[in-house]
Design an enzyme around this catalytic site. Structure first.
Site, short mmCIF file in Angstrom:
data_model
loop_
_atom_site.label_atom_id
_atom_site.label_comp_id
_atom_site.label_asym_id
_atom_site.label_seq_id
_atom_site.Cartn_x
_atom_site.Cartn_y
_atom_site.Cartn_z
N ASP A 120 8.21 2.83 2.49
CA ASP A 120 8.00 2.53 1.08
C ASP A 120 7.08 1.30 0.97
O ASP A 120 6.07 1.23 1.67
CB ASP A 120 9.35 2.35 0.39
CG ASP A 120 9.27 2.27 -1.12
OD1 ASP A 120 9.04 3.30 -1.76
OD2 ASP A 120 9.42 1.16 -1.66
N TYR A 225 4.81 -4.68 -7.02
CA TYR A 225 4.00 -3.66 -7.68
C TYR A 225 2.84 -4.30 -8.44
O TYR A 225 1.74 -3.74 -8.50
CB TYR A 225 4.86 -2.85 -8.64
CG TYR A 225 5.89 -1.98 -7.97
CD1 TYR A 225 5.65 -0.63 -7.73
CD2 TYR A 225 7.12 -2.50 -7.57
CE1 TYR A 225 6.60 0.17 -7.11
CE2 TYR A 225 8.08 -1.71 -6.95
CZ TYR A 225 7.81 -0.37 -6.72
OH TYR A 225 8.76 0.42 -6.11
N HIS A 284 12.72 11.00 0.08
CA HIS A 284 11.99 9.75 0.29
C HIS A 284 12.74 8.78 1.19
O HIS A 284 12.13 8.02 1.95
CB HIS A 284 11.74 9.10 -1.08
CG HIS A 284 11.11 7.74 -1.00
ND1 HIS A 284 9.83 7.55 -0.51
CD2 HIS A 284 11.59 6.51 -1.34
CE1 HIS A 284 9.54 6.25 -0.57
NE2 HIS A 284 10.59 5.61 -1.06
#
Length: 292
Positions: A120, A225, A284
């Site tokens: 990730d 992010y 995921h």
């Protein structure tokens, strides 16, 4: 690396090896301390980077497999996560890679080549380390996320299935909406990305909820992010200056993951020697769903 891990699977499948996790804290820079966990005493060193919304604990079922395969393992709570410091800035992945280098080389005194393994958002830090400190990394493993600066990243950023890229990138609003609802938000964040929803049980979800309910923790998570545009610029500049990675790269995706089928294509944009692998019965959350 892939061959070594596969060779160890025979003895791993039949028993859960007992592994001692040793915790520590170290200064990455003034005012920034990193929490890390070590295990194993192998001649080779593997460094693990978790993603959002997790901590080093995401690897707890995966670390014993690496120890059996002969690795000394270091799993890090990167800047802003878990028990590490949550500064206001420094969440571009190049700066975070510098944190890790100071931890490994200066604080822990680890020499020799490193195997970098990132899942990730952690794969972005692992790649940044491999790209910036090329003579220090022997292998790179990237697991199930897009890398800023690639064409695959730009395509996926517009995919509605990765809506959280835009939401987390907005200043202040996510913090306002999630405050006091951290566990509910994390549960909603995890569930759509599973093949096996039992892989993260209530106790593990509580652990992550506790970590991200701490003052500044969600803000720090969202800052990773918000640094994507800077990361894209840094990665493109590094690729132009130094070229593609030449070390072996293993690009891993979950069988039913949004990013899974694109991992090999993505990494071939930035590396010359790439193998890709789809993990069966996995979404995921690869390390929890199928650590073998």
């Amino acid at each position: 690396l892939a061959g070594t891990l596969q060779a160890a699977v025979g003895c791993i499948m039949t028993r859960e090896p007992e592994t001692v996790f040793v915790h520590g804290m170290a200064d990455a820079e003034p005012g920034v301390r990193l929490h890390y966990v070590t295990a194993g005493e192998g001649d080779r060193t593997a460094v693990l980077f978790h993603g959002f919304p997790q901590t080093w604990y995401a690897w707890h079922g995966f670390i014993p497999r690496l120890v059996v395969a002969g690795f000394r393992v270091i799993a890090v709570d990167y800047r802003g996560a878990g028990n590490s410091s949550r500064p206001l800035g420094g969440y571009d992945k190049r700066t975070m890679a510098q944190d890790i280098r100071r931890l490994l080389r200066d604080a822990l005194g680890i020499g020799g080549p490193l195997v970098m393994i990132g899942h990730d958002l952690g794969l972005m830090v692992a790649y940044a380390y491999a790209a910036e400190y090329r003579d220090e990394v022997s292998h790179l493993v990237v697991m199930d996320a897009p890398l800023p600066g690639t064409a695959v990243f730009d395509r996926l950023r517009a995919d509605p299935r990765v809506w959280h890229f835009a939401f987390h990138g907005v200043r202040d609003v996510p913090e306002m909406l999630v405050a006091g609802r951290e566990r509910q938000y994390l549960q909603a964040f995890f569930q759509p990305r599973f093949f096996d929803p039992s892989a993260v049980d209530d106790a593990e979800l509580d652990l992550y909820a506790s970590a991200y309910s701490a003052p500044g923790a969600m803000r720090a998570g969202f800052e990773l992010y918000r640094a994507f545009d800077r990361d894209s610029e840094d990665n493109r500049a590094t690729l132009k200056r130094a070229g593609k990675l030449t070390i072996p790269v293993l690009a891993v995706g979950g069988a039913i993951s949004t990013t899974g089928p694109l991992m090999g294509e993505m990494m071939r944009e930035v590396a010359e020697n790439v193998d890709d692998f789809r993990v069966p019965r996995t979404g995921h959350w690869i390390a929890e769903e199928n650590p073998d």
